[in-house]
Design an enzyme around this catalytic site. Structure first.
Site, PDB file in Angstrom:
ATOM      1  CB  SER A   1      -0.865  -0.055   1.220  1.00 42.44           C
ATOM      2  OG  SER A   1      -0.131   0.090   2.367  1.00 42.44           O
TER       3      SER A   1
ATOM      4  CD  GLU B   1       5.922  -0.056   2.668  1.00 45.19           C
ATOM      5  OE1 GLU B   1       6.004  -1.470   2.976  1.00 45.19           O
ATOM      6  OE2 GLU B   1       4.722   0.261   2.534  1.00 45.19           O
TER       7      GLU B   1
ATOM      8  CG  HIS C   1       1.487  22.501  -2.053  1.00 43.12           C
ATOM      9  ND1 HIS C   1      -0.072  22.826  -1.589  1.00 43.12           N
ATOM     10  CD2 HIS C   1       1.609  23.420  -3.052  1.00 43.12           C
ATOM     11  CE1 HIS C   1      -0.510  23.546  -2.645  1.00 43.12           C
ATOM     12  NE2 HIS C   1       0.537  23.947  -3.613  1.00 43.12           N
TER      13      HIS C   1
END
Length: 172
Positions: A72, A76, A103
């Protein structure tokens, strides 16, 4: 640019693909493993090393980013974010990859090897690696707040508008 890469067993195929793709694109990939499939591997071993590699390079003034990959990408990303000074962003689209850089000045991107095709994830990594940070004052300020907290573990003061009893707070 040097690109540090680490994954778990679910990201091994994409990691191997990205190492070759990065070299073809003129990047310098640094593969932190794993190097063989092991369904019981511990992804923090590899992702922490990728984050540490980026942090060490940047401390020396080198241009370096990182990629961590899992099933997914959640764990990590969490592992890479434990490295002091590293901001790792989980991405699932070209837009989230771009915004992570524009950003948040993220230095590490995390992708889910079971969530997208190899082509999609390669594109997310490409967008991440080629998108610059905007250096807008508001983004610099927000990153500074996180960096200060990471260093001191002291919460930043609440803005006046968020304090109990302030006009506008809780008004419908």
């Amino acid at each position: 640019m040097r690109v540090h890469i680490g994954s778990d067993h679910a990201g091994l195929e994409l990691k191997d693909h990205l190492v070759a793709w990065l070299a073809e694109q003129g990047y310098e990939p640094v593969d932190h493993g794993p190097f063989v499939y092991d369904a019981l591997d511990d992804y923090p071993v590899f992702c922490l090393r990728a984050g540490e590699g980026v942090a060490a390079d940047r401390a020396q003034g080198l241009d370096s980013l990182g990629v961590v990959i899992g099933g997914s990408g959640n764990g990590e990303q969490m592992a890479a974010n434990k490295v002091p000074g590293i901001r790792a962003a989980l991405v699932w689209s070209e837009q989230t990859a771009a915004l992570a850089r524009e950003h948040n000045d993220a230095q590490v991107v995390s992708v889910g090897g079971r969530m997208h095709t190899i082509e999609e994830m390669t594109r997310f990594v490409e967008v991440f690696l080629t998108t610059p940070f905007t250096h807008d004052e508001r983004h610099v300020r927000r990153i500074g707040l996180m960096a200060d907290y990471e260093r001191t573990h002291e919460l930043p003061p609440l803005p006046e508008s968020a304090r109990p009893g302030s006009a506008g707070v809780g008004d419908a």
